[in-house]
Design an enzyme around this catalytic site. Structure first.
Site, PDB file in Angstrom:
ATOM      1  N   ASP A  33     -38.146 -12.683  17.831  1.00  0.00           N
ATOM      2  CA  ASP A  33     -39.341 -12.461  17.007  1.00  0.00           C
ATOM      3  C   ASP A  33     -39.279 -13.301  15.732  1.00  0.00           C
ATOM      4  O   ASP A  33     -38.191 -13.627  15.249  1.00  0.00           O
ATOM      5  CB  ASP A  33     -39.428 -10.964  16.657  1.00  0.00           C
ATOM      6  N   ASN A  81     -48.648  -9.582  25.216  1.00  0.00           N
ATOM      7  CA  ASN A  81     -48.919 -10.843  24.512  1.00  0.00           C
ATOM      8  C   ASN A  81     -50.181 -11.543  25.025  1.00  0.00           C
ATOM      9  O   ASN A  81     -50.698 -12.451  24.373  1.00  0.00           O
ATOM     10  CB  ASN A  81     -47.726 -11.809  24.623  1.00  0.00           C
TER      11      ASN A  81
END
Ligand code: FPP
Length: 261
Positions: A33, A81
């Site tokens: 991330d 996503n």
């Protein structure tokens, strides 16, 4: 290269490092991330951040393999996503295709066994073919298993197993953890010992929900493109200092009836 890495050989831990690290995790899984924030700090597009994140992958594989980690799993694209802007989703899949195209041969030569965790729903036929070829080419390699989790969601994975067990009319009494796990994308992989999240957030984000039951967690504020050798060393050192009990009691503990986790 970061100055503090300049004198270190990539992928190799010094004798001093190894001496201070007593327990190396067999399986490390990473939530990569912070690419977007890394890019924003530099006035770049989010896709540029993902590109920088992609550049970091080779050094991370080498570093973990060099420390004796046998399984490395990278969370590259979750089923959630897809809700990102079309341009970012397309950019991510383009990068994924480029990495597979560019790196597979070199990974194969270094004995890396590549696996895909996730479904092929919605992926281009070209990418699906590339992935299949990479998996096929490297299937007998044994140095380290690199599992790329993309188009992956932990809840969807568990639901998929339930559906298959129902479709196959599995007798309820035959369904135990071993059978269940044999239907997961991770079938044949040990559960992750250590789950690392870069970028400072403290959540699992639908990653390996079943498999993470007794994993140790490690979070660092460092953004993924900057997750380097020293960070890796810190994570492994922190892991080696954990006491894993798998729900039992500490063998030497004197406490009576103590609850352990
Ligand atoms: C999270 O950063 C990262 C991702 C959603 C994708 C990670 C993908 C790569 C590193 C490239 C492709 C990977 C492989 C294995 C080839 P974010 O966008 O959520 O960052 P932010 O939280 O700072 O916005």
């Amino acid at each position: 290269m970061h100055p503090r890495n300049a004198i270190k050989k990539q992928g190799a831990a010094s004798q001093e490092d190894m001496a201070s690290i007593s327990t190396v995790p067999q399986h490390v899984a990473i939530i990569m991330d912070g690419n977007g924030r890394w890019a924003k700090q530099r006035g770049l597009s989010r896709v540029e951040g993902h590109r920088a994140g992609t550049e970091n992958i080779r050094r991370v594989i080498d570093a973990f393999a060099g420390r004796g980690v046998k399984y490395l799993t990278l969370y590259a694209f979750s089923t959630e996503n897809w809700s990102r802007p079309r341009s970012e989703v397309n950019g991510l899949f383009r990068l994924l295709g480029q990495v597979i195209q560019r790196e597979t041969r070199a990974l194969h030569e270094r004995g890396v066994h590549i696996r895909h965790l996730g479904t092929t729903d919605g992926l281009s036929s070209h990418l699906v073919r590339q992935v299949k070829e990479a998996v096929e080419l490297t299937r007998h390699n044994t140095n380290i298993t690199l599992s790329l989790a993309f188009n992956y969601g932990g809840r969807a994975e568990i639901l998929g197993v339930v559906r298959r067990l129902i479709e196959e009319k599995a007798p309820p009494e035959s369904i135990d953890e071993k059978l269940f796990a044999s239907y997961l994308f991770t079938a044949g992989l040990p559960d992750p010992d250590l789950i690392i999240r870069t970028g400072g957030e403290l959540r699992l984000s639908n990653f390996l929900l079943w498999q993470a039951a007794y994993s140790e967690y490690y979070a660092t504020p460092t953004y993924w493109p900057d997750f380097d050798e020293e960070e890796i060393e810190d994570a492994i050192r922190a892991y080696s200092q954990r006491q894993r009990r798998f729900g039992g009691l500490v063998p030497t503990a004197k406490c009576k009836g103590g609850v352990a986790a």
